[in-house]
Design an enzyme around this catalytic site. Structure first.
Site, PDB file in Angstrom:
ATOM      1  N   GLY A  25       0.819  -1.205   0.000  1.00  0.00           N
ATOM      2  CA  GLY A  25       0.000   0.000   0.000  1.00  0.00           C
ATOM      3  C   GLY A  25       0.853   1.255   0.000  1.00  0.00           C
ATOM      4  O   GLY A  25       2.086   1.200   0.013  1.00  0.00           O
TER       5      GLY A  25
ATOM      6  N   GLY B 246       4.191  14.480  -4.017  1.00  0.00           N
ATOM      7  CA  GLY B 246       3.933  13.050  -4.089  1.00  0.00           C
ATOM      8  C   GLY B 246       3.435  12.561  -5.435  1.00  0.00           C
ATOM      9  O   GLY B 246       2.724  11.557  -5.511  1.00  0.00           O
ATOM     10  N   GLU B 247       3.805  13.249  -6.509  1.00  0.00           N
ATOM     11  CA  GLU B 247       3.293  12.837  -7.823  1.00  0.00           C
ATOM     12  C   GLU B 247       3.771  11.442  -8.215  1.00  0.00           C
ATOM     13  O   GLU B 247       3.044  10.692  -8.873  1.00  0.00           O
ATOM     14  CB  GLU B 247       3.676  13.851  -8.908  1.00  0.00           C
ATOM     15  CG  GLU B 247       3.074  13.484 -10.262  1.00  0.00           C
ATOM     16  CD  GLU B 247       3.180  14.583 -11.300  1.00  0.00           C
ATOM     17  OE1 GLU B 247       3.118  14.244 -12.500  1.00  0.00           O
ATOM     18  OE2 GLU B 247       3.333  15.763 -10.932  1.00  0.00           O
TER      19      GLU B 247
END
Length: 305
Positions: free
Chosen positions: A69, A89-90
């Site tokens: 995850g 956080g791209e």
């Protein structure tokens, strides 16, 4: 002057950039609450300073996300129509799409446009995700959009003033050389070494040499120093050559021009120098030679007397 208020705060900012692996669990401070956001409601930031993403690296992260995850939330701001814009956080977002996730953990903050731009740049710089040209372009946009000085930008992104100055200088490179830096063929150190070369063709030649021959920065510095040394010597020679001739030497050159009926050039270096007599065909050379023979005969007869 830029407004310093309304940011994430020192503790919050530190939490965002505490790790360098991008998918390692981080214990955020209390004021940063995480929520699950529908991944299809999230848009990429068109002003993201990072333009290139390695596909193999994204696949590797997607595999990690499939197994464990998304362990570190991304940072978002709300945009129009109930959508969200990525601030930090791209890569995690792109990898999550590859992994087939429907939602992603995120922190949603209210930020000004300047804060959005600062955080996007800071995240990439701290993770060393940007190439040097992307970093320079991000710093320039931050300065131009918000009227910041180099000193102010350095404080905001946690870098030194010399780092900001030297990074911005890379934007002076020709496009062809900047592309070499972007692709990783040419290191920022090599690029900074050739920045002082004022001849564009020569600068590109040095850049290609560094790429093709895999020479060190130190060796490239020597090559550039030799280039400037040679140029300085040539400039000195040209300057001396352009010094006006004394009247007696001008008369001497003019007499030779009339005698040989051709161009005559005298280059002087102090008490030394050279004389150049032009000819334009073999016949012309034979004519000049004949004149010199006549002068020699005349000189011999004068000595006999």
């Amino acid at each position: 002057m830029a407004n310093n208020k309304g940011g994430l705060g020192q503790r919050g900012m530190s939490a965002l950039f505490r790790d360098n692996t991008e998918n390692v669990r981080v214990d955020f401070d209390g004021e940063l609450s995480t929520q699950e956001i529908d991944i299809h409601l999230i848009d990429r930031n068109p002003n993201q300073p990072r333009k290139t993403f390695d596909e193999e690296s994204l696949k590797s992260m997607a595999h990690s996300i499939s197994m464990y995850g998304v362990l570190q939330p991304i940072l978002l701001v709300k945009s129009e129509g109930g959508r969200y814009l990525i601030i930090a956080g791209e890569r995690r977002f792109r990898a999550s799409l590859l992994a087939g996730l429907n939602s992603i953990p995120a922190i949603v903050k209210e930020l000004s446009q300047q804060q959005i731009q600062e955080i996007s740049l800071i995240e990439n710089l701290h993770r060393e995700n940007l190439n040097a040209i992307e970093a320079a372009e991000g710093i320039r946009e931050l300065m131009e959009n918000h009227g910041l000085t180099q000193e102010e930008v350095a404080v905001r992104i946690g870098k030194s003033r010399p780092y900001v100055t030297n990074t911005l200088r890379l934007l002076q490179l020709p496009t062809e050389v900047m592309d070499m830096v972007k692709s990783g063929k040419l290191s920022p150190g090599h690029a900074r070494t050739i920045l002082t070369v004022d001849n564009k063709e020569k600068l590109i030649e040095f850049a290609k040499l560094a790429c093709e021959e895999d020479i060190s920065v130190r060796d490239l510095e020597r090559i550039v120093q030799n280039y400037f040394s040679d140029n300085a010597q040539q400039a000195t020679a040209k300057r001396k050559a352009k010094e006006p001739l004394p009247l007696e030497l001008k008369t001497f050159v003019n007499d030779m021009k009339r005698l040989f009926s051709t161009k005559v050039k005298l280059v002087r270096n102090g008490s030394k120098g050279r004389i150049t007599i032009d000819y334009f065909s073999n016949d012309d050379l034979e004519r000049i030679h004949a004149i010199m023979q006549l002068l020699q005969i005349y000189d011999n007869r004068s000595k006999e007397k």
